[in-house]
Design a protein around this motif. Structure first.
Motif, short mmCIF file in Angstrom:
data_model
loop_
_atom_site.label_atom_id
_atom_site.label_comp_id
_atom_site.label_asym_id
_atom_site.label_seq_id
_atom_site.Cartn_x
_atom_site.Cartn_y
_atom_site.Cartn_z
N LYS A 185 0.82 -1.22 0.00
CA LYS A 185 0.00 0.00 0.00
C LYS A 185 0.85 1.26 0.00
O LYS A 185 0.51 2.23 -0.63
CB LYS A 185 -0.94 0.01 1.21
CG LYS A 185 -1.99 -1.09 1.20
CD LYS A 185 -2.98 -0.89 0.07
CE LYS A 185 -3.98 -2.02 0.04
NZ LYS A 185 -4.84 -1.94 -1.15
N LEU A 191 6.02 1.38 5.65
CA LEU A 191 5.32 2.03 6.75
C LEU A 191 3.89 1.54 6.97
O LEU A 191 3.29 1.83 8.00
CB LEU A 191 5.29 3.56 6.53
CG LEU A 191 6.65 4.26 6.49
CD1 LEU A 191 6.48 5.74 6.16
CD2 LEU A 191 7.38 4.10 7.81
N CYS A 192 3.33 0.80 6.02
CA CYS A 192 1.92 0.42 6.15
C CYS A 192 1.74 -1.01 6.64
O CYS A 192 0.65 -1.40 7.05
CB CYS A 192 1.18 0.61 4.83
SG CYS A 192 1.42 -0.71 3.64
N GLY A 193 2.79 -1.81 6.61
CA GLY A 193 2.73 -3.14 7.21
C GLY A 193 2.26 -4.27 6.32
O GLY A 193 2.54 -5.43 6.61
N HIS A 194 1.56 -3.98 5.24
CA HIS A 194 0.87 -5.04 4.50
C HIS A 194 1.78 -6.11 3.91
O HIS A 194 1.39 -7.26 3.81
CB HIS A 194 0.05 -4.43 3.36
CG HIS A 194 -1.22 -3.83 3.82
ND1 HIS A 194 -1.29 -2.57 4.37
CD2 HIS A 194 -2.48 -4.32 3.85
CE1 HIS A 194 -2.54 -2.32 4.71
NE2 HIS A 194 -3.28 -3.35 4.42
N GLN A 233 4.51 -7.57 4.75
CA GLN A 233 5.48 -8.31 5.57
C GLN A 233 5.49 -9.81 5.29
O GLN A 233 4.45 -10.44 5.16
CB GLN A 233 5.19 -8.10 7.05
CG GLN A 233 5.49 -6.70 7.52
CD GLN A 233 5.01 -6.48 8.93
OE1 GLN A 233 5.72 -6.77 9.87
NE2 GLN A 233 3.80 -5.99 9.09
N CYS A 246 -0.34 -0.52 11.26
CA CYS A 246 -0.69 -0.80 9.88
C CYS A 246 -1.80 0.11 9.37
O CYS A 246 -2.72 0.44 10.10
CB CYS A 246 -1.11 -2.26 9.72
SG CYS A 246 0.29 -3.37 9.92
N THR A 247 -1.66 0.49 8.12
CA THR A 247 -2.66 1.37 7.50
C THR A 247 -3.00 0.89 6.11
O THR A 247 -2.22 0.18 5.47
CB THR A 247 -2.11 2.80 7.37
OG1 THR A 247 -0.81 2.75 6.78
CG2 THR A 247 -2.06 3.50 8.71
N ASN A 248 -4.17 1.30 5.68
CA ASN A 248 -4.60 1.06 4.31
C ASN A 248 -4.71 2.41 3.61
O ASN A 248 -4.82 3.44 4.26
CB ASN A 248 -5.95 0.35 4.33
CG ASN A 248 -6.23 -0.35 3.02
OD1 ASN A 248 -5.41 -0.34 2.10
ND2 ASN A 248 -7.39 -0.95 2.92
N ARG A 255 -5.53 7.82 4.40
CA ARG A 255 -4.84 6.71 5.02
C ARG A 255 -5.63 6.32 6.27
O ARG A 255 -5.96 7.19 7.07
CB ARG A 255 -3.42 7.12 5.41
CG ARG A 255 -2.64 5.97 5.99
CD ARG A 255 -1.17 6.29 6.07
NE ARG A 255 -0.91 7.34 7.03
CZ ARG A 255 0.31 7.75 7.36
NH1 ARG A 255 1.36 7.22 6.76
NH2 ARG A 255 0.49 8.70 8.23
N ASP A 300 -5.53 -0.03 9.60
CA ASP A 300 -5.94 -1.33 9.07
C ASP A 300 -5.59 -2.40 10.10
O ASP A 300 -4.86 -2.14 11.06
CB ASP A 300 -5.20 -1.60 7.74
CG ASP A 300 -5.94 -2.62 6.89
OD1 ASP A 300 -6.99 -3.14 7.33
OD2 ASP A 300 -5.47 -2.90 5.77
#
Lengths: 289, 155, 376
Positions: free
Chosen positions: A252, A257-260, A262, C285-287, C303, C306
């Protein structure tokens, strides 16, 4: 594995805010396959931040629709444009697939690490890829051919589902006419006039001519294909620390920074997407990691 | 015959096989040539041979009404073609056709089966090698079933 | 466990009756005050102005899957242990517009939002929450890429910590080495004391800004007995926590348990509601959500927080990487206790216990960690 970088990267610091999208103009559209197009993108501002390494990706944004990570598929030396090859798989790629010459597209990047073109100097290079996986490897092929004298034998093994789905036909024909790049194509099934190889891409590995003790392998395709390719390359004698793969995960932000994205302790966008196999091996076959 | 014997002796597939056993194989072997497009094997016919491909390429295919021939595997120079001669009822399951001018050494399956039956040491050596080929084919077939290029590998 | 003590220098005493002066001094310095208050029968962190908005006399009772507030005879301001949600919403908002775009001929123009210049003072930050703040500092402002929005908000922050003299029912900060006393990352740290009907605060400055603020307050030097009494309370709180995680070894131990069948038994209870990720002070975590208005003249990117408990979180064309409940709970817990350590050099859990309290089925991370790593 971990967060250790396996290769050089650029892109960091060239943008003040990594979340900000830069408008680019679609300079050219080429239909590669019924569901796949290649776009040439030119910045609407200046040409700063256009440097990239083979294997890096951009986040591509279509106005109001969304953003997706797409590898750069173009030549390094054409420094003023980004070339991307996109297959329609969802809403955003569908919108990108409809873009015409002159349209505007948003770009963030380039992000991620590179294929080990520097580390491979002096060795044979074996590229194994399937389907659209040829696109992220095309900058590598351009690079290897532009620096041909620095490498030993170059082998490209490419598998597609059918002859109709072979990507970059013109490039493949052009490269084939050179005698310093050994290209082997295969398809999963064929009808009609196909007289080439039939079978999955792993079946080409045993037949290919390279020195397993002095080879660097770069593998790009769906995970299942990369896993079986790694087994076959290992069978031929290439060690895991000379094999590189490209991982794909939901992305994302593109900058860790958004984690998705991993996989275990690794952020694929920032620490990958290219990994040396030995660093990914312990988690490669873990289910749903 | 000397040419045949030498070719078989040097073939990687038969590496490690004793001279006596090679002689037995030579007794069942003959040189064959197929023109481009010519059938080597026909589905449903008696499987009475296998082939050391020396030159060319062979496409293994099946014919589907309304779709025409569908190619499911190719075999190259240096590889072995055919293993139905080992498995009752010794009948070919697919067609095999030369994609280009193809030269091969054919081994008479019936003859070889009899020799393997008489000499189990030879039988073991032959079986051991064909198990590898069958395992490779099985693995490749499983991968084909997975349709591995279907999902995009693009970032 | 090491003895909790106060530094020799700079510590002062503020009487309860003068507490408003602390809030006023911050307001006068241009800070927006954010602090605990009672809303919907829970402690929440919100905009406050005066001392009587604090949860005077309220105490929280936390158990796995249970939360309630009860009145206490003592009129404490910070007698509760922890807010139902963490402070992260103020630095890393649940919804945050990253940019807007407008149509411009055939293309579009991107407009960056104005930087957030608001000066915020957080009143009543617990030690575990300071540890969480330090974690987010590391993630958002000390890595290869910087999150500008976080950095802007963080830059103007004033932190008033309050040490915990009463461990909550689900707390385990002592074993995570993040509390109950704040040791760094604050401008001021308070210890609320209620001794023989005298109500006062031990005030410990932790920064230049904190010292400057103390100068404006009607404080006095502490007596040795006052310091001793506070130390005693804090040490009792540290010893009073029943839950623990072996923070030193948990990463190594848990990493071997990826295929352990125990994950399945957790998944049988887990509803994948994501509550734990929403109340967790370290989850980040973010979307991204892109949208445009009906005219197509205006588009924007939001943002949003998530959760790794959703199927969408790991979705790539064709399906989700983590489709089973087992895999999603495992990802959350192993991220906190294993991967986080490799990523950021610290654990992703600070022992605040919120995930235990707010789990609708009462899944207890400390108990699951124990079950998974118990030696046969």
């Amino acid at each position: 594995m971990g967060t250790q970088q396996t290769s050089k990267r650029s892109g960091a610091g060239t943008q003040p805010d990594p979340m900000l999208v830069r408008p680019f103009t679609v300079r050219r559209v080429r239909r590669e396959l019924p569901d796949t197009t290649t776009l040439e993108l030119k910045s609407q501002a200046d040409d700063a931040g256009m440097a990239f390494l083979p294997g890096q990706f951009n986040m591509l944004y279509t106005y109001g629709v969304g953003e997706v990570p797409i590898s750069i598929s173009g030549d390094l030396v054409k420094g003023e444009i980004f070339v991307h090859t996109i297959r329609v798989v969802g809403a955003v790629t569908r919108a990108i697939g409809k873009l015409k010459q002159g349209d505007t597209i948003g770009v963030r990047g380039p992000y991620g690490g590179s294929w080990p073109v520097e580390q491979a100097i002096g060795s044979d290079v074996v590229l194994v890829t399937g389907g659209i996986g040829l696109a992220p490897l095309r900058p590598v092929i351009y690079y290897l051919l532009a620096n041909r004298e620095k490498y030993g034998r170059l082998v490209l093994l490419y598998g597609a589902r059918t002859p109709e789905e072979i990507l970059f036909r013109r490039d493949l024909e052009k490269w084939r006419s050179r005698f310093d790049l050994d290209i082997q194509l295969t398809v999963d099934r064929a009808t009609g006039s196909w007289r080439g190889n039939v079978g999955v891409v792993t079946t080409l590995i045993e037949r290919a001519a390279f020195d397993p003790q002095h080879s660097t392998a770069m593998v790009c395709g769906p995970e299942i294909m990369m896993r079986f390719t790694a087994l076959e390359l290992e069978k031929q004698g290439i060690q895991h620390d000379r094999m590189y793969i490209s991982m794909e995960r939901n992305m994302k932000c593109g900058v860790g920074l958004c984690g998705h994205c991993q996989i275990g302790s690794s952020f694929v966008c920032r620490d990958g997407p290219i990994y040396r196999l030995d660093k990914m091996w312990s988690v490669f076959t873990r289910r749903e990691l | 015959m000397r040419d045949l014997e030498q070719t078989l002796r040097e073939h990687p597939f038969l590496e490690g096989l004793g001279a006596e056993h090679i002689k037995l194989l030579v007794g069942c072997a003959s040189n064959v040539v197929f023109k481009s497009g010519e059938f080597i094997i026909r589905e449903g016919e008696e499987a009475d041979a296998f082939y050391f491909i020396r030159h060319g390429r062979v496409l293994i295919e099946t014919h589907v009404p309304q779709k025409g021939p569908i190619m499911i595997r190719s075999r190259e120079a240096g590889e072995i073609l055919g293993w139905s001669w080992l498995v009752p009822p010794y009948r070919w399951h697919f067609d095999a056709r030369a994609a280009e001018l193809t030269r091969a050494i054919a081994l008479d399956g019936k003859c070889l089966r009899e020799k393997c039956e008489e000499d189990h040491d030879l039988g073991y050596e032959v079986m051991r090698r064909f198990v590898l080929i069958i395992a490779q084919q099985l693995e490749a077939t499983r991968l084909q079933l997975l349709d591995i290029y279907g999902n995009s590998a693009n970032k | 466990m090491t003895e909790i003590t106060f530094p020799d220098k700079d510590v002062v005493v503020l009487e309860r009756k003068n507490f408003q002066s602390l809030l006023d001094a911050l307001s006068d310095s241009g800070y927006e005050l954010l602090g605990p208050t009672v809303r919907d029968s829970a402690i929440v962190y919100e905009r406050i102005h005066a001392v009587d908005e604090l949860p005077v006399g309220w105490v929280d009772v936390c158990e796995p899957g249970k939360y309630r507030l009860v009145k206490d005879k003592k009129k404490t301001l910070f007698g509760y242990t922890i807010g139902s949600q963490s402070w992260r919403r103020f630095l890393h908002p649940p919804t945050n517009k990253l940019w807007e775009a407008t149509r411009d001929g055939n293309g579009f123009k991107v407009i960056q939002p104005e930087p957030d210049q608001v000066k915020r003072a957080l009143i009543g930050v617990r030690s575990c929450e300071l540890a969480a703040l330090a974690i987010h500092d590391k993630i958002f402002s000390q890595g290869q890429y910087i999150d500008n929005s976080y950095r802007e908000r963080r830059r103007n922050l004033f932190v008033v910590a309050v040490n915990c003299v009463r461990p909550g029912g689900t707390c385990f900060c002592a074993s995570m080495k993040t509390g109950p006393k704040a040791t760094s990352g604050f401008d001021l740290a308070l210890t609320e004391m209620y001794v023989s009907n005298r109500h006062y605060f031990i005030v410990e400055p932790g920064s230049k800004a904190g010292k400057k603020l103390v100068d404006k307050l009607p404080v006095k030097q502490p007596k040795e007995s006052e310091i001793k009494a506070a130390q005693k309370e804090l040490n009792r709180a540290a010893a009073g926590m029943t839950r623990t995680i072996d923070s030193e070894h948990i990463g190594k131990l848990l990493n071997k348990k990826f295929d352990d069948p125990h994950w399945e038994t957790i998944a049988e209870r887990c509803l994948t509601c994501g509550n734990c990720t929403m109340v967790c002070p370290t989850c980040f975590c973010t979307n991204m959500e892109d949208s445009s208005d009906l005219t197509g003249q205006h588009a924007e990117r939001q943002r949003k927080w998530d959760s790794c408990f959703t199927m969408d979180y790991s979705y790539i064309h064709g399906g989700s990487i983590r489709s089973s409940v087992t895999s999603r709970y495992r990802q959350w817990m192993m991220h906190k206790l294993v991967y986080w350590q490799e990523q950021f050099g610290m654990l992703g859990c600070v022992g605040c216990g919120r995930c235990i309290t707010w789990c609708p089925v009462g899944i207890d991370i400390t108990e699951e960690a124990r079950q998974l790593t118990v030696t046969e």
